[in-house]
Design a protein around this motif. Structure first.
Motif, PDB file in Angstrom:
ATOM      1  N   ILE A  25       4.409  -3.702  -4.683  1.00  0.00           N
ATOM      2  CA  ILE A  25       3.199  -4.515  -4.561  1.00  0.00           C
ATOM      3  C   ILE A  25       2.347  -4.358  -5.811  1.00  0.00           C
ATOM      4  O   ILE A  25       2.620  -3.507  -6.658  1.00  0.00           O
ATOM      5  CB  ILE A  25       2.371  -4.102  -3.325  1.00  0.00           C
ATOM      6  N   LEU A  26       1.281  -5.149  -5.897  1.00  0.00           N
ATOM      7  CA  LEU A  26       0.319  -5.026  -6.986  1.00  0.00           C
ATOM      8  C   LEU A  26      -0.801  -4.065  -6.584  1.00  0.00           C
ATOM      9  O   LEU A  26      -1.282  -4.095  -5.451  1.00  0.00           O
ATOM     10  CB  LEU A  26      -0.292  -6.383  -7.331  1.00  0.00           C
ATOM     11  N   VAL A  27      -1.175  -3.220  -7.547  1.00  0.00           N
ATOM     12  CA  VAL A  27      -2.270  -2.273  -7.348  1.00  0.00           C
ATOM     13  C   VAL A  27      -3.149  -2.283  -8.587  1.00  0.00           C
ATOM     14  O   VAL A  27      -2.755  -2.767  -9.644  1.00  0.00           O
ATOM     15  CB  VAL A  27      -1.745  -0.843  -7.067  1.00  0.00           C
ATOM     16  N   ASP A  28      -4.356  -1.701  -8.454  1.00  0.00           N
ATOM     17  CA  ASP A  28      -5.242  -1.600  -9.608  1.00  0.00           C
ATOM     18  C   ASP A  28      -4.928  -0.332 -10.395  1.00  0.00           C
ATOM     19  O   ASP A  28      -3.971   0.388 -10.086  1.00  0.00           O
ATOM     20  CB  ASP A  28      -6.714  -1.683  -9.183  1.00  0.00           C
ATOM     21  N   ALA A  29      -5.738  -0.040 -11.391  1.00  0.00           N
ATOM     22  CA  ALA A  29      -5.497   1.111 -12.270  1.00  0.00           C
ATOM     23  C   ALA A  29      -5.501   2.432 -11.517  1.00  0.00           C
ATOM     24  O   ALA A  29      -4.852   3.388 -11.927  1.00  0.00           O
ATOM     25  CB  ALA A  29      -6.538   1.139 -13.389  1.00  0.00           C
ATOM     26  N   GLN A  30      -6.224   2.515 -10.403  1.00  0.00           N
ATOM     27  CA  GLN A  30      -6.282   3.733  -9.603  1.00  0.00           C
ATOM     28  C   GLN A  30      -5.220   3.756  -8.506  1.00  0.00           C
ATOM     29  O   GLN A  30      -5.200   4.666  -7.681  1.00  0.00           O
ATOM     30  CB  GLN A  30      -7.673   3.906  -8.972  1.00  0.00           C
ATOM     31  N   GLY A  31      -4.362   2.754  -8.465  1.00  0.00           N
ATOM     32  CA  GLY A  31      -3.303   2.705  -7.459  1.00  0.00           C
ATOM     33  C   GLY A  31      -3.721   2.092  -6.140  1.00  0.00           C
ATOM     34  O   GLY A  31      -2.990   2.153  -5.157  1.00  0.00           O
ATOM     35  N   ARG A  32      -4.925   1.471  -6.107  1.00  0.00           N
ATOM     36  CA  ARG A  32      -5.397   0.847  -4.871  1.00  0.00           C
ATOM     37  C   ARG A  32      -4.759  -0.527  -4.695  1.00  0.00           C
ATOM     38  O   ARG A  32      -4.670  -1.315  -5.635  1.00  0.00           O
ATOM     39  CB  ARG A  32      -6.917   0.741  -4.878  1.00  0.00           C
ATOM     40  N   THR A  33      -4.363  -0.810  -3.485  1.00  0.00           N
ATOM     41  CA  THR A  33      -3.679  -2.060  -3.148  1.00  0.00           C
ATOM     42  C   THR A  33      -4.577  -3.269  -3.383  1.00  0.00           C
ATOM     43  O   THR A  33      -5.765  -3.256  -3.049  1.00  0.00           O
ATOM     44  CB  THR A  33      -3.241  -2.011  -1.670  1.00  0.00           C
ATOM     45  N   LEU A  34      -3.975  -4.318  -3.949  1.00  0.00           N
ATOM     46  CA  LEU A  34      -4.683  -5.580  -4.195  1.00  0.00           C
ATOM     47  C   LEU A  34      -4.306  -6.584  -3.112  1.00  0.00           C
ATOM     48  O   LEU A  34      -3.130  -6.743  -2.773  1.00  0.00           O
ATOM     49  CB  LEU A  34      -4.334  -6.121  -5.577  1.00  0.00           C
ATOM     50  N   TYR A  35      -5.331  -7.241  -2.590  1.00  0.00           N
ATOM     51  CA  TYR A  35      -5.156  -8.194  -1.493  1.00  0.00           C
ATOM     52  C   TYR A  35      -5.630  -9.585  -1.884  1.00  0.00           C
ATOM     53  O   TYR A  35      -6.494  -9.750  -2.742  1.00  0.00           O
ATOM     54  CB  TYR A  35      -5.990  -7.758  -0.275  1.00  0.00           C
ATOM     55  N   ALA A  36      -5.081 -10.581  -1.167  1.00  0.00           N
ATOM     56  CA  ALA A  36      -5.532 -11.965  -1.280  1.00  0.00           C
ATOM     57  C   ALA A  36      -6.016 -12.414   0.094  1.00  0.00           C
ATOM     58  O   ALA A  36      -5.546 -11.927   1.130  1.00  0.00           O
ATOM     59  CB  ALA A  36      -4.392 -12.854  -1.756  1.00  0.00           C
ATOM     60  N   PHE A  37      -6.965 -13.344   0.091  1.00  0.00           N
ATOM     61  CA  PHE A  37      -7.565 -13.896   1.303  1.00  0.00           C
ATOM     62  C   PHE A  37      -7.107 -15.347   1.398  1.00  0.00           C
ATOM     63  O   PHE A  37      -7.390 -16.158   0.502  1.00  0.00           O
ATOM     64  CB  PHE A  37      -9.083 -13.785   1.150  1.00  0.00           C
ATOM     65  N   THR A  38      -6.409 -15.697   2.468  1.00  0.00           N
ATOM     66  CA  THR A  38      -5.851 -17.049   2.553  1.00  0.00           C
ATOM     67  C   THR A  38      -6.922 -18.135   2.618  1.00  0.00           C
ATOM     68  O   THR A  38      -6.631 -19.292   2.309  1.00  0.00           O
ATOM     69  CB  THR A  38      -4.883 -17.192   3.756  1.00  0.00           C
ATOM     70  N   ASN A  39      -8.150 -17.783   2.968  1.00  0.00           N
ATOM     71  CA  ASN A  39      -9.237 -18.776   2.924  1.00  0.00           C
ATOM     72  C   ASN A  39      -9.572 -19.170   1.483  1.00  0.00           C
ATOM     73  O   ASN A  39     -10.273 -20.161   1.271  1.00  0.00           O
ATOM     74  CB  ASN A  39     -10.486 -18.245   3.616  1.00  0.00           C
TER      75      ASN A  39
ATOM     76  N   GLY B 111      -2.049   3.406  -2.605  1.00  0.00           N
ATOM     77  CA  GLY B 111      -0.821   3.037  -1.896  1.00  0.00           C
ATOM     78  C   GLY B 111      -1.017   2.677  -0.435  1.00  0.00           C
ATOM     79  O   GLY B 111      -0.104   2.160   0.201  1.00  0.00           O
ATOM     80  N   ASP B 112      -2.216   2.925   0.122  1.00  0.00           N
ATOM     81  CA  ASP B 112      -2.475   2.500   1.499  1.00  0.00           C
ATOM     82  C   ASP B 112      -2.430   0.982   1.571  1.00  0.00           C
ATOM     83  O   ASP B 112      -2.860   0.296   0.642  1.00  0.00           O
ATOM     84  CB  ASP B 112      -3.856   2.970   1.968  1.00  0.00           C
TER      85      ASP B 112
END
Length: 161
Positions: free
Chosen positions: A59-73, A138-139
């Motif tokens: 998956i895609l994460v930021d520089a700190q390894g936090r998960t990146l999300y998209a909002f279907t709206n 990674g969460d």
């Protein structure tokens, strides 16, 4: 008189030798001047988006390894999550000097304006968010939330699990 003169030469010679000894040398023997500093390299911009392996796959994460999300709206490509929504799903600020890590196509990254006059990172057609409920890198606790929030794959598509 000759002995006095020779004694003066010996004393003067001793002072010259002492000045040339280790006591007068500085910084590796550069004669009082410090050696030239190595050239400083300019720091490279931080990686803004990279990939990580999770239970959902890569998956895609930021520089700190936090998960990146998209909002279907946000299907029109403009961010629609503001106010209390943005408290739970903080928008990822866009930076002009953003870079990508291996496995991410830099052409996918862009910036999109928000109603608060800031810029948000966009991957492909999706403005990008974090999830306040993710406690560690990674969460993926926000995956599928409300049927509208999904993790992003490296190609910018949604991972619907």
């Amino acid at each position: 008189m000759k002995a006095h003169w020779i004694g003066g030469l010996v004393l003067a010679g001793g002072l010259v030798l002492a000045a040339c000894g280790t006591g007068a040398q500085t910084a590796g023997g550069y004669g009082g001047a410090a050696p030239p500093a190595p050239p400083k390299s300019s720091p490279s911009p931080p990686v803004t988006v990279k990939t990580a392996a999770t239970k959902l796959g890569t998956i895609l994460v930021d520089a700190q390894g936090r998960t990146l999300y998209a909002f279907t709206n946000d299907s029109a490509g403009m961010p629609t999550c503001d106010g209390a929504c943005a408290d739970a799903w903080p928008p990822v600020a866009a930076k002009a000097n953003s870079t990508v890590g291996g496995g991410v196509d830099a052409a996918l990254l862009s910036m999109v304006p928000r109603t608060d006059h800031t810029s948000q990172l966009k991957v492909g057609k999706w403005p990008v968010y974090l999830y306040a409920g993710d406690g560690a890198p990674g969460d993926v606790n926000g995956e599928g939330s409300g049927g509208t929030w999904f993790v992003l794959a490296p190609n910018g598509s949604l991972i619907k699990n």
